[in-house]
Design an enzyme around this catalytic site. Sequence first.
Site, PDB file in Angstrom:
ATOM      1  N   GLU A 132       6.809  10.214 -28.868  1.00  0.00           N
ATOM      2  CA  GLU A 132       8.010  10.026 -29.692  1.00  0.00           C
ATOM      3  C   GLU A 132       8.075   8.621 -30.287  1.00  0.00           C
ATOM      4  O   GLU A 132       9.114   7.988 -30.342  1.00  0.00           O
ATOM      5  CB  GLU A 132       9.264  10.338 -28.879  1.00  0.00           C
ATOM      6  CG  GLU A 132       9.073  11.562 -28.021  1.00  0.00           C
ATOM      7  CD  GLU A 132      10.165  12.589 -28.153  1.00  0.00           C
ATOM      8  OE1 GLU A 132      11.083  12.378 -28.944  1.00  0.00           O
ATOM      9  OE2 GLU A 132      10.075  13.604 -27.459  1.00  0.00           O
ATOM     10  N   GLY A 174       0.801  -1.220   0.000  1.00  0.00           N
ATOM     11  CA  GLY A 174       0.000   0.000   0.000  1.00  0.00           C
ATOM     12  C   GLY A 174       0.829   1.263   0.000  1.00  0.00           C
ATOM     13  O   GLY A 174       0.438   2.279  -0.579  1.00  0.00           O
ATOM     14  N   ASP A 225       3.950   0.177 -30.025  1.00  0.00           N
ATOM     15  CA  ASP A 225       3.644  -0.669 -31.181  1.00  0.00           C
ATOM     16  C   ASP A 225       4.317  -0.177 -32.451  1.00  0.00           C
ATOM     17  O   ASP A 225       4.772  -0.981 -33.276  1.00  0.00           O
ATOM     18  CB  ASP A 225       2.126  -0.742 -31.396  1.00  0.00           C
ATOM     19  CG  ASP A 225       1.422  -1.541 -30.304  1.00  0.00           C
ATOM     20  OD1 ASP A 225       2.129  -2.221 -29.531  1.00  0.00           O
ATOM     21  OD2 ASP A 225       0.184  -1.482 -30.228  1.00  0.00           O
TER      22      ASP A 225
END
Length: 392
Positions: free
Chosen positions: A371, A348, A375
């Site tokens: 930039e 946490g 993919d």
Amino acid sequence: MFTDRYEFHDYYLVDELLTEEHKLIRDTTRAWVKKSLTPIIEEYAQKAEFPQHLVKEMGDLGIFGPTVPVEYGGQGLDYISYGIVMQEVERGDSGIRSTASVQGSLVMYPIYAFGSEEQKKKYLPKLASGEWLGCFGLTEADYGSNPSGMASNFKDMGDHYLLNGSKMWISNSPFAQVAVVWAKDENGVIRGLILEKGMEGFSAPEIHNKWSLRASSTGELVFDNVKVPKHNLLPGVKGLKGPLSCLNNARYGIAWGALGCALDCYDTALRYSKERIQFDRPIGGFQLTQKKLAEMITEITKAQLLVWRLGVLKNENRATPEQISMAKRNNVEIAMRTAREARQILGGMGITGEYSIMRHSMNLESVVTYEGTHDIHLLITGMDVTGINAFK
């Protein structure tokens, strides 16, 4: 007040591949990050404010355009030095590294590489010193990964150019005095123009409500019949080669910078694992925690070797855009994975502003996209190894 306890990690003794100058540059930048950046960055990120006072400090330290020759206000350093500086700054915060990347790779670099001597002398020293802040206008709302489709355009009006259009997701724009803008001429050829704050019809509204890069200033660029003097055209380049060469330099810096995020998250998690006691022992003694830490330092070590070799190639002017794409995508992915695993080790506490991990995680969601998206960089590598263009 936040105490920066960061220690550098070098499992494969990569330091032995660096020069004494490289190490001095790293130590100087790291000392500035610990003194001026990390003590304040959580507060600015929480408030979603840009710590504008750091711009002059970065200029004084030589963080802006360190590879630019001394005669134009730069440091005349090599590309490994530039990478090391980006690593140390992004160890503090991705948004502040973005400020430096844009200034050096996307504003100063095109003016130096493609500008006239008059443009270089006018703009570069003031950008290098931090007196002026710059921004880079390429991306549009409808044209991100496909910048060649941009709608921004300018017409030759005889004694000036008339620029119309807009740009989106522009780091530094609300505070910038200078903008390097890419737009199409009347023949549809992409050219670079230097705009200055105060030109009639030129505005830079800020983008709000970001959950990422909250300490970085992001905005738009809007051009409504802006009269641009003809001597503000970058004479040395035509077409997408101009902006893409700038992005190659920036992506190179990101590959090093993302490594800084990963190192900071690993360092935080390692220290926490030794200090946090559960079931009467440090959590670092449990197998699952050790698995996370071992995988982190393995991937970080591989990333360190990757950018060092890329830096050598860059210094020799042999680094290809495809090699830079691979390093940008790989190191950002490693940083994201490291941040996620480090957050789990902290439990946490990992989501609080007492530690840098969640801020890094949120920032990296932008770094993985700008930039060149994750993919797109994969497809660049795919096209390089197969010779087949998957974009069309």
